[in-house]
Motif scaffolding. Structure first.
Motif, PDB file in Angstrom:
ATOM      1  N   MET A 126      92.826  50.864  -2.760  1.00 51.23           N
ATOM      2  CA  MET A 126      91.573  51.149  -3.454  1.00 51.23           C
ATOM      3  C   MET A 126      91.909  51.345  -4.920  1.00 51.23           C
ATOM      4  SD  MET A 126      89.529  53.658  -0.818  1.00 51.23           S
ATOM      5  CE  MET A 126      88.181  53.851  -1.954  1.00 51.23           C
ATOM      6  N   VAL A 127      91.362  50.501  -5.785  1.00 51.37           N
ATOM      7  CA  VAL A 127      91.645  50.545  -7.215  1.00 51.37           C
ATOM      8  C   VAL A 127      90.523  51.298  -7.914  1.00 51.37           C
ATOM      9  CG1 VAL A 127      91.969  49.151  -9.292  1.00 51.37           C
ATOM     10  CG2 VAL A 127      92.922  48.382  -7.104  1.00 51.37           C
ATOM     11  N   GLU A 128      90.886  52.231  -8.767  1.00 54.07           N
ATOM     12  CA  GLU A 128      89.898  52.958  -9.565  1.00 54.07           C
ATOM     13  C   GLU A 128      89.407  52.031 -10.669  1.00 54.07           C
ATOM     14  OE1 GLU A 128      87.205  55.111 -10.995  1.00 54.07           O
ATOM     15  OE2 GLU A 128      88.321  55.930  -9.285  1.00 54.07           O
ATOM     16  N   PRO A 129      88.116  51.638 -10.659  1.00 53.74           N
ATOM     17  CA  PRO A 129      87.614  50.674 -11.646  1.00 53.74           C
ATOM     18  C   PRO A 129      87.865  51.082 -13.097  1.00 53.74           C
ATOM     19  CG  PRO A 129      85.998  50.996  -9.910  1.00 53.74           C
ATOM     20  CD  PRO A 129      87.072  52.021  -9.702  1.00 53.74           C
ATOM     21  N   GLU A 130      87.648  52.352 -13.424  1.00 51.80           N
ATOM     22  CA  GLU A 130      87.837  52.795 -14.802  1.00 51.80           C
ATOM     23  C   GLU A 130      89.286  52.626 -15.257  1.00 51.80           C
ATOM     24  OE1 GLU A 130      86.098  54.633 -12.559  1.00 51.80           O
ATOM     25  OE2 GLU A 130      84.081  54.591 -13.421  1.00 51.80           O
ATOM     26  N   ALA A 131      90.235  52.726 -14.330  1.00 55.92           N
ATOM     27  CA  ALA A 131      91.653  52.589 -14.680  1.00 55.92           C
ATOM     28  C   ALA A 131      91.984  51.178 -15.147  1.00 55.92           C
ATOM     29  CB  ALA A 131      92.536  52.959 -13.485  1.00 55.92           C
ATOM     30  N   VAL A 132      91.148  50.205 -14.782  1.00 55.98           N
ATOM     31  CA  VAL A 132      91.389  48.824 -15.202  1.00 55.98           C
ATOM     32  C   VAL A 132      90.294  48.332 -16.154  1.00 55.98           C
ATOM     33  CG1 VAL A 132      92.791  48.235 -13.186  1.00 55.98           C
ATOM     34  CG2 VAL A 132      90.309  47.900 -13.092  1.00 55.98           C
ATOM     35  N   GLY A 133      89.555  49.285 -16.730  1.00 56.71           N
ATOM     36  CA  GLY A 133      88.595  48.947 -17.765  1.00 56.71           C
ATOM     37  C   GLY A 133      87.206  48.575 -17.305  1.00 56.71           C
TER      38      GLY A 133
ATOM     39  N   ARG B 163      78.709  57.118 -10.653  1.00 53.31           N
ATOM     40  CA  ARG B 163      78.997  56.897  -9.236  1.00 53.31           C
ATOM     41  C   ARG B 163      79.154  58.260  -8.571  1.00 53.31           C
ATOM     42  NH1 ARG B 163      83.857  54.775  -9.377  1.00 53.31           N
ATOM     43  NH2 ARG B 163      83.094  52.782 -10.090  1.00 53.31           N
ATOM     44  N   ILE B 164      78.354  58.493  -7.559  1.00 52.72           N
ATOM     45  CA  ILE B 164      78.406  59.761  -6.831  1.00 52.72           C
ATOM     46  C   ILE B 164      79.312  59.638  -5.615  1.00 52.72           C
ATOM     47  CG2 ILE B 164      77.040  61.518  -5.627  1.00 52.72           C
ATOM     48  CD1 ILE B 164      76.459  61.214  -8.679  1.00 52.72           C
ATOM     49  N   LYS B 165      79.229  58.531  -4.909  1.00 54.84           N
ATOM     50  CA  LYS B 165      80.047  58.307  -3.717  1.00 54.84           C
ATOM     51  C   LYS B 165      80.545  56.880  -3.736  1.00 54.84           C
ATOM     52  CE  LYS B 165      80.036  58.459   1.317  1.00 54.84           C
ATOM     53  NZ  LYS B 165      79.266  58.752   2.521  1.00 54.84           N
ATOM     54  N   ARG B 166      81.816  56.749  -3.517  1.00 58.73           N
ATOM     55  CA  ARG B 166      82.418  55.431  -3.427  1.00 58.73           C
ATOM     56  C   ARG B 166      82.429  55.013  -1.961  1.00 58.73           C
ATOM     57  NH1 ARG B 166      87.664  53.459  -6.686  1.00 58.73           N
ATOM     58  NH2 ARG B 166      87.496  51.311  -6.038  1.00 58.73           N
ATOM     59  N   ALA B 167      82.762  53.792  -1.673  1.00 56.85           N
ATOM     60  CA  ALA B 167      82.758  53.263  -0.313  1.00 56.85           C
ATOM     61  C   ALA B 167      83.201  54.306   0.706  1.00 56.85           C
ATOM     62  CB  ALA B 167      83.653  52.033  -0.237  1.00 56.85           C
ATOM     63  N   GLY B 168      82.308  54.652   1.585  1.00 59.89           N
ATOM     64  CA  GLY B 168      82.609  55.631   2.616  1.00 59.89           C
ATOM     65  C   GLY B 168      83.313  54.983   3.798  1.00 59.89           C
TER      66      GLY B 168
END
Length: 150
Positions: free
Chosen positions: A53-60, A138-143
């Motif tokens: 799971m990649v954190e979107p903000e970490a890759v811009g 984003r409140i909840k990411r893929a559950g």
């Protein structure tokens, strides 16, 4: 699918990098039968694959947008193929209501999103119109899918 299969799926959703020994212990089985069940779940399509799971903000990628798209009747198959191939389309759903599809798109910022919408998404096969909603936070990411099964 029995209770062991469901327990394996829950455990793998939580941590797919754990060893088969740890997985087997967690679900109350020995290692080889557990490994065989995992192989069976993979073969049946219940397990689609394994990924980080990649954190979107970490890759811009700081902007989530949800695009409702209406497509001409004859172009649905071509639109779906194009949506599946487009790298900025994270997910695509058919919908009931005013639009035909709902796309989840990720972009660097508003200018990047504008370029995607005007330069690429509106040129996808059959697009007649679209309406975009920008996600603010984003409140909840893929559950976990298995949590919804309970």
């Amino acid at each position: 699918m029995n209770k062991f299969d469901r327990a394996i799926l829950r455990a793998l959703e939580r941590d797919a990098r754990q060893s088969f020994a740890d997985l087997a212990e967690e679900v109350g089985m020995s290692k080889t039968p557990c490994w065989n069940r995992v192989q069976g779940l993979e073969a049946s399509g219940a397990i689609l694959g394994y990924r980080a799971m990649v954190e979107p903000e970490a890759v811009g990628l700081t902007l989530d947008a949800f695009v409702q798209v209406s497509v001409s009747f004859a172009d649905h198959a071509a639109f779906e193929a194009a949506a599946c191939e487009h790298p900025s389309v994270i997910a695509c759903y058919t919908t009931a209501g005013d639009a035909d599809y709902l796309l989840h798109v990720m972009a660097r910022d508003v200018a990047h999103l504008d370029g995607l919408l005007r330069g690429q998404l509106r040129r996808m096969p059959g697009v007649e119109r679209f309406n975009t909603t920008i996600g603010m936070k984003r409140i909840k990411r893929a559950g976990a899918v298995m949590a919804a099964v309970e």
